[in-house]
Design a protein around this motif. Structure first.
Motif, PDB file in Angstrom:
ATOM      1  N   ASP A 156      52.402 -26.817  35.959  1.00 50.30           N
ATOM      2  CA  ASP A 156      53.240 -25.663  35.418  1.00 50.30           C
ATOM      3  C   ASP A 156      53.952 -26.594  34.111  1.00 50.30           C
ATOM      4  N   ILE A 157      54.152 -25.779  32.957  1.00 50.70           N
ATOM      5  CA  ILE A 157      54.700 -26.419  31.921  1.00 50.70           C
ATOM      6  C   ILE A 157      56.142 -25.673  31.656  1.00 50.70           C
ATOM      7  N   TYR A 158      57.376 -26.354  31.649  1.00 55.26           N
ATOM      8  CA  TYR A 158      58.466 -25.411  31.981  1.00 55.26           C
ATOM      9  C   TYR A 158      59.059 -25.523  30.199  1.00 55.26           C
ATOM     10  N   ASN A 159      59.854 -24.391  29.898  1.00 58.93           N
ATOM     11  CA  ASN A 159      60.394 -24.081  28.697  1.00 58.93           C
ATOM     12  C   ASN A 159      59.084 -23.661  27.705  1.00 58.93           C
ATOM     13  N   ASN A 160      57.890 -23.391  28.336  1.00 53.68           N
ATOM     14  CA  ASN A 160      57.053 -23.073  27.573  1.00 53.68           C
ATOM     15  C   ASN A 160      56.464 -24.176  26.479  1.00 53.68           C
ATOM     16  N   GLY A 161      56.641 -25.195  27.206  1.00 53.65           N
ATOM     17  CA  GLY A 161      56.330 -26.776  26.551  1.00 53.65           C
ATOM     18  C   GLY A 161      57.239 -26.890  25.286  1.00 53.65           C
ATOM     19  N   GLU A 162      58.316 -26.196  25.035  1.00 50.93           N
ATOM     20  CA  GLU A 162      58.998 -26.633  23.731  1.00 50.93           C
ATOM     21  C   GLU A 162      60.113 -27.696  24.416  1.00 50.93           C
ATOM     22  N   MET A 163      59.846 -28.807  24.782  1.00 49.99           N
ATOM     23  CA  MET A 163      60.684 -29.807  25.139  1.00 49.99           C
ATOM     24  C   MET A 163      59.892 -31.334  24.927  1.00 49.99           C
ATOM     25  N   SER A 164      60.640 -32.169  24.829  1.00 52.57           N
ATOM     26  CA  SER A 164      59.946 -33.584  24.293  1.00 52.57           C
ATOM     27  C   SER A 164      60.763 -34.741  25.147  1.00 52.57           C
ATOM     28  N   ARG A 165      60.092 -35.552  25.199  1.00 47.54           N
ATOM     29  CA  ARG A 165      60.526 -36.977  26.253  1.00 47.54           C
ATOM     30  C   ARG A 165      60.209 -38.309  25.493  1.00 47.54           C
ATOM     31  N   ASP A 166      61.231 -38.996  25.601  1.00 53.08           N
ATOM     32  CA  ASP A 166      60.900 -40.430  25.173  1.00 53.08           C
ATOM     33  C   ASP A 166      59.997 -41.081  26.133  1.00 53.08           C
ATOM     34  N   PHE A 167      58.821 -41.165  26.283  1.00 51.90           N
ATOM     35  CA  PHE A 167      58.225 -41.615  27.510  1.00 51.90           C
ATOM     36  C   PHE A 167      57.958 -43.194  27.066  1.00 51.90           C
ATOM     37  N   THR A 168      58.288 -44.017  28.091  1.00 53.22           N
ATOM     38  CA  THR A 168      58.206 -45.311  28.049  1.00 53.22           C
ATOM     39  C   THR A 168      57.529 -46.048  29.108  1.00 53.22           C
ATOM     40  N   TYR A 169      56.405 -46.773  28.756  1.00 46.46           N
ATOM     41  CA  TYR A 169      55.420 -47.412  29.687  1.00 46.46           C
ATOM     42  C   TYR A 169      56.366 -48.519  30.683  1.00 46.46           C
ATOM     43  N   VAL A 170      55.913 -48.516  31.880  1.00 47.07           N
ATOM     44  CA  VAL A 170      56.654 -49.339  32.751  1.00 47.07           C
ATOM     45  C   VAL A 170      56.630 -50.950  32.531  1.00 47.07           C
ATOM     46  N   ASP A 171      55.469 -51.152  31.903  1.00 51.58           N
ATOM     47  CA  ASP A 171      55.576 -52.773  31.333  1.00 51.58           C
ATOM     48  C   ASP A 171      56.552 -53.284  30.489  1.00 51.58           C
ATOM     49  N   PHE A 223      52.608 -21.589  31.679  1.00 53.67           N
ATOM     50  CA  PHE A 223      53.976 -21.604  31.193  1.00 53.67           C
ATOM     51  C   PHE A 223      55.295 -20.959  32.088  1.00 53.67           C
ATOM     52  N   LEU A 224      56.389 -21.797  32.094  1.00 52.96           N
ATOM     53  CA  LEU A 224      57.434 -21.282  32.735  1.00 52.96           C
ATOM     54  C   LEU A 224      58.650 -21.512  32.058  1.00 52.96           C
ATOM     55  N   PRO A 225      59.802 -20.844  32.200  1.00 53.85           N
ATOM     56  CA  PRO A 225      61.110 -20.881  31.579  1.00 53.85           C
ATOM     57  C   PRO A 225      61.498 -22.443  31.916  1.00 53.85           C
ATOM     58  N   LEU A 226      62.781 -22.609  31.295  1.00 54.30           N
ATOM     59  CA  LEU A 226      63.498 -23.881  31.414  1.00 54.30           C
ATOM     60  C   LEU A 226      64.078 -24.213  32.767  1.00 54.30           C
ATOM     61  N   GLN A 227      63.980 -25.171  33.408  1.00 58.60           N
ATOM     62  CA  GLN A 227      64.621 -24.980  34.979  1.00 58.60           C
ATOM     63  C   GLN A 227      66.142 -25.869  34.786  1.00 58.60           C
ATOM     64  N   PRO A 228      66.794 -25.242  35.768  1.00 58.89           N
ATOM     65  CA  PRO A 228      68.207 -25.793  35.792  1.00 58.89           C
ATOM     66  C   PRO A 228      68.205 -27.478  35.940  1.00 58.89           C
ATOM     67  N   GLY A 229      69.124 -28.100  35.053  1.00 64.13           N
ATOM     68  CA  GLY A 229      68.993 -29.405  35.017  1.00 64.13           C
ATOM     69  C   GLY A 229      68.282 -30.189  34.130  1.00 64.13           C
TER      70      GLY A 229
END
Length: 332
Positions: free
Chosen positions: A207-222, A278-284
């Motif tokens: 499941d990919i929300y907001n049709n994939g039109e979102m981005s994140r600052d992915f940060t590796y755990v180490d 592809f799915l719409p944006l979820q609440p929150g």
């Protein structure tokens, strides 16, 4: 030194406790081992931590004020790293009482333990979710954050305010760390990377929300753990008389990645294309996160460096090893 690490069976807590033990510190880890996600995964993390002779585990809920106060009194910790929390943005929409009990009352109990036992520094987990939808990019700790879009975010912002109050009233040194989408080996099953990896290996849609039109600052755990360990050794030092010994820092890579690009990294690491739903944006949910880490760099001379492609590759390798999976022989 002698550390208390809360949430030691959790994702970041496990890695942090492991790092401190490897550096020779005495570490007491606590966790309530709840079933928000697989308890077996948490027990596997603890099994590794118990191999360190300088690690001890206590099954304890931070909501248990009496037992937590006894632990603080008996152990006399020099430093506390508070990583226990009820996580999950979407879960908070359905279980608000749990977030109040754990993230608010539980954190108050931690603050009280530190206050009454002369803890030298409390470093605690906050979240990039406090920025909500309305902050300018990249997110700076100087930005106003008074419009959270989930209860989880609201509790994390409340933690920051509570910590500042204790720093002001009782001169307790506190540092809040706003984590940005932490991922890596031993990660949480409710996170996107874990879900995508499992589904692709099983041949199921993701499941990919907001049709994939979102981005994140992915940060590796180490990288996150490196920041935690360095910052705990730097208690805030007020520059002006009467100033509270309190600080806030972002810990993020500082390079947001589109969700579809993250999916591509997973596909590359697994060697198999995902079936996308592809799915719409979820609440929150928020559309983008992006960390400004200039303050962190100035304070501890460190910024996260692990590229997403490398971090995802390490996660997939761990996942296949831990679950005994291959692309050809996925487990049920």
């Amino acid at each position: 030194m002698k550390f208390l690490v809360t949430g030691a069976a959790g994702f970041i807590g496990f890695h942090t406790a492991d790092r401190l033990c490897r550096e020779g510190h005495e570490v007491v880890g606590i966790d309530n081992l709840n079933d928000y996600y697989s308890v077996d995964l948490k027990l596997s993390r603890l099994e590794l931590l118990r191999k360190h002779g300088n690690f001890r585990f206590e099954k304890l809920d931070i909501g248990d004020r009496v037992r937590l106060a006894e632990l603080f009194r008996d152990e006399q910790f020099e430093r506390v790293i508070h990583l226990a929390a009820q996580a999950g943005v979407r879960y908070s929409l359905e279980n608000p009482d749990l977030y109040a009990d754990v993230n608010l009352t539980g954190f108050l109990n931690i603050l009280e333990g530190c206050r009454h036992n002369a803890v030298g520094h409390l470093a605690y987990a906050s979240s990039s979710s406090v920025y909500g939808m309305n902050s300018p990019m990249p997110f700076s700790t100087n930005a106003t954050v008074d419009q959270p879009v989930s209860l989880y975010a609201a509790t994390k912002r409340a933690n920051e305010l509570m910590a500042y109050t204790y720093a002001h009233l009782y001169r307790l040194p506190v540092t809040g760390l706003r984590f940005f989408t932490v991922y890596g080996p031993w990660g949480r099953p409710d996170m996107a990377l874990f879900k995508f990896t499992r589904a692709i290996l099983d041949g199921r849609p993701i499941d990919i929300y907001n049709n994939g039109e979102m981005s994140r600052d992915f940060t590796y755990v180490d990288d996150v753990v490196e920041g935690i360990v360095r910052i705990q050794d730097c208690p805030p030092q007020p520059e002006q008389p009467g100033e509270a010994p309190a600080a806030l820092y972002n810990i993020g890579l500082g390079a947001p990645v589109r969700l579809l690009d993250m999916v591509h990294c997973v596909e590359e690491a697994i060697g198999q294309e995902a079936i996308k739903n592809f799915l719409p944006l979820q609440p929150g949910d928020v559309l983008q996160t992006w960390a400004n880490v200039d303050d962190l760099v100035r304070r501890i001379d460190f910024r996260p460096v692990t590229p997403l492609s490398e971090g995802v590759k390490r996660f997939v390798e761990w996942y296949r090893d831990y679950y005994g999976r291959t692309a050809d022989h996925p487990c049920a």
